[in-house]
Design an enzyme around this catalytic site. Sequence first.
Site, PDB file in Angstrom:
ATOM      1  N   ARG A 103       0.835  -1.201   0.000  1.00 53.78           N
ATOM      2  CA  ARG A 103       0.000   0.000   0.000  1.00 53.78           C
ATOM      3  C   ARG A 103       0.874   1.257   0.000  1.00 53.78           C
ATOM      4  O   ARG A 103       0.512   2.275  -0.581  1.00 53.78           O
ATOM      5  CB  ARG A 103      -0.940   0.000   1.215  1.00 53.78           C
TER       6      ARG A 103
ATOM      7  N   SER B 230      -0.441 -17.422   6.355  1.00 52.63           N
ATOM      8  CA  SER B 230      -1.599 -16.638   6.776  1.00 52.63           C
ATOM      9  C   SER B 230      -2.667 -17.489   7.461  1.00 52.63           C
ATOM     10  O   SER B 230      -3.852 -17.288   7.221  1.00 52.63           O
ATOM     11  CB  SER B 230      -2.194 -15.931   5.541  1.00 52.63           C
TER      12      SER B 230
ATOM     13  N   CYS C  44      -5.194 -19.169  16.055  1.00 53.90           N
ATOM     14  CA  CYS C  44      -6.252 -19.113  17.077  1.00 53.90           C
ATOM     15  C   CYS C  44      -7.347 -20.143  16.807  1.00 53.90           C
ATOM     16  O   CYS C  44      -8.084 -20.530  17.712  1.00 53.90           O
ATOM     17  CB  CYS C  44      -6.881 -17.727  17.098  1.00 53.90           C
TER      18      CYS C  44
HETATM   19  C1  FAD Z   1      -3.554 -22.395  19.901  1.00 56.48           C
HETATM   20  C2  FAD Z   1      -3.390 -20.926  19.690  1.00 56.48           C
HETATM   21  C3  FAD Z   1      -4.447 -20.048  19.998  1.00 56.48           C
HETATM   22  C4  FAD Z   1      -4.302 -18.677  19.827  1.00 56.48           C
HETATM   23  N1  FAD Z   1      -5.343 -17.864  20.121  1.00 56.48           N
HETATM   24  C5  FAD Z   1      -5.223 -16.521  19.936  1.00 56.48           C
HETATM   25  C6  FAD Z   1      -6.298 -15.629  20.191  1.00 56.48           C
HETATM   26  O1  FAD Z   1      -7.394 -16.076  20.597  1.00 56.48           O
HETATM   27  N2  FAD Z   1      -6.128 -14.306  19.987  1.00 56.48           N
HETATM   28  C7  FAD Z   1      -4.932 -13.805  19.535  1.00 56.48           C
HETATM   29  O2  FAD Z   1      -4.811 -12.589  19.357  1.00 56.48           O
HETATM   30  N3  FAD Z   1      -3.899 -14.641  19.265  1.00 56.48           N
HETATM   31  C8  FAD Z   1      -4.003 -15.959  19.445  1.00 56.48           C
HETATM   32  N4  FAD Z   1      -2.959 -16.790  19.164  1.00 56.48           N
HETATM   33  C9  FAD Z   1      -1.695 -16.203  18.747  1.00 56.48           C
HETATM   34  C10 FAD Z   1      -1.627 -15.898  17.276  1.00 56.48           C
HETATM   35  O3  FAD Z   1      -1.896 -17.045  16.516  1.00 56.48           O
HETATM   36  C11 FAD Z   1      -0.207 -15.394  17.071  1.00 56.48           C
HETATM   37  O4  FAD Z   1      -0.085 -14.184  17.778  1.00 56.48           O
HETATM   38  C12 FAD Z   1       0.101 -15.151  15.626  1.00 56.48           C
HETATM   39  O5  FAD Z   1       0.142 -16.372  14.927  1.00 56.48           O
HETATM   40  C13 FAD Z   1       1.462 -14.513  15.548  1.00 56.48           C
HETATM   41  O6  FAD Z   1       1.750 -14.333  14.200  1.00 56.48           O
HETATM   42  P1  FAD Z   1       3.188 -13.956  13.767  1.00 56.48           P
HETATM   43  O7  FAD Z   1       3.156 -13.765  12.272  1.00 56.48           O
HETATM   44  O8  FAD Z   1       3.691 -12.819  14.590  1.00 56.48           O
HETATM   45  O9  FAD Z   1       4.113 -15.194  14.200  1.00 56.48           O
HETATM   46  P2  FAD Z   1       4.009 -16.714  13.831  1.00 56.48           P
HETATM   47  O10 FAD Z   1       2.598 -17.178  13.744  1.00 56.48           O
HETATM   48  O11 FAD Z   1       4.916 -17.386  14.822  1.00 56.48           O
HETATM   49  O12 FAD Z   1       4.643 -16.787  12.379  1.00 56.48           O
HETATM   50  C14 FAD Z   1       6.017 -16.713  12.156  1.00 56.48           C
HETATM   51  C15 FAD Z   1       6.327 -17.512  10.912  1.00 56.48           C
HETATM   52  O13 FAD Z   1       7.687 -17.326  10.599  1.00 56.48           O
HETATM   53  C16 FAD Z   1       8.197 -18.528  10.099  1.00 56.48           C
HETATM   54  N5  FAD Z   1       9.637 -18.503  10.302  1.00 56.48           N
HETATM   55  C17 FAD Z   1      10.286 -18.371  11.494  1.00 56.48           C
HETATM   56  N6  FAD Z   1      11.622 -18.406  11.290  1.00 56.48           N
HETATM   57  C18 FAD Z   1      11.810 -18.538   9.948  1.00 56.48           C
HETATM   58  C19 FAD Z   1      12.967 -18.611   9.121  1.00 56.48           C
HETATM   59  N7  FAD Z   1      14.212 -18.567   9.621  1.00 56.48           N
HETATM   60  N8  FAD Z   1      12.802 -18.745   7.778  1.00 56.48           N
HETATM   61  C20 FAD Z   1      11.551 -18.806   7.236  1.00 56.48           C
HETATM   62  N9  FAD Z   1      10.406 -18.732   7.992  1.00 56.48           N
HETATM   63  C21 FAD Z   1      10.548 -18.608   9.321  1.00 56.48           C
HETATM   64  C22 FAD Z   1       7.531 -19.613  10.915  1.00 56.48           C
HETATM   65  O14 FAD Z   1       7.496 -20.846  10.185  1.00 56.48           O
HETATM   66  C23 FAD Z   1       6.134 -19.034  11.118  1.00 56.48           C
HETATM   67  O15 FAD Z   1       5.213 -19.536  10.159  1.00 56.48           O
HETATM   68  C24 FAD Z   1      -3.078 -18.162  19.330  1.00 56.48           C
HETATM   69  C25 FAD Z   1      -2.025 -19.057  18.998  1.00 56.48           C
HETATM   70  C26 FAD Z   1      -2.176 -20.409  19.172  1.00 56.48           C
HETATM   71  C27 FAD Z   1      -1.037 -21.341  18.797  1.00 56.48           C
END
Ligand code: FAD
Length: 105
Positions: A21, A38, A42
């Site tokens: 964007r 993506s 949760c």
């Molecule tokens: C069971 C569960 C329930 C949840 N419930 C809630 C909720 O109710 N409300 C809420 O707000 N949040 C909730 N969450 C949290 C929410 O899912 C996370 O906050 C969110 O997924 C974070 O996203 P992110 O992109 O910051 O990190 P992540 O989801 O950790 O994504 C990071 C990505 O980076 C990739 N990666 C890491 N290192 C490398 C590398 N060196 N090279 C290539 N790729 C890499 C990983 O494979 C991963 O896919 C929940 C999580 C879980 C597991």
Amino acid sequence: MRIVIIGAVAAGTSAAAKARRNNEDAGIVIYEKDNYISYSGCGMPYYIGGEVESADELTPRDPAFFKSKYNVDIFTRHEVLAISSDEKSVTAKNLITGCVHRSLR
Ligand SMILES: Cc1cc2nc3c(=O)[nH]c(=O)nc-3n(C[C@H](O)[C@H](O)[C@H](O)COP(=O)(O)OP(=O)(O)OC[C@H]3O[C@@H](n4cnc5c(N)ncnc54)[C@H](O)[C@@H]3O)c2cc1C
């Protein structure tokens, strides 16, 4: 400008969409070591508990969606092994082929 993002779940895909964007011309690439992008972390308890029947419901978007909507290239099954801020490069490994390559800005 070339923007490289590591990770394609909530933060990575949001950053890519926002970057697009802000800049229509930038090359935007995301490396993700997992198969899925993506996805709704949760929602996983609902899948495990059977309330969500198909895992596909937790992964509504795929790399083709981000390519067509935001012109962002997402490489799944690619793990970033190293980042060089001096060279402005990342080194990524294709986890399927084992091939390692360095991506320069
Ligand atoms: C069971 C569960 C329930 C949840 N419930 C809630 C909720 O109710 N409300 C809420 O707000 N949040 C909730 N969450 C949290 C929410 O899912 C996370 O906050 C969110 O997924 C974070 O996203 P992110 O992109 O910051 O990190 P992540 O989801 O950790 O994504 C990071 C990505 O980076 C990739 N990666 C890491 N290192 C490398 C590398 N060196 N090279 C290539 N790729 C890499 C990983 O494979 C991963 O896919 C929940 C999580 C879980 C597991």
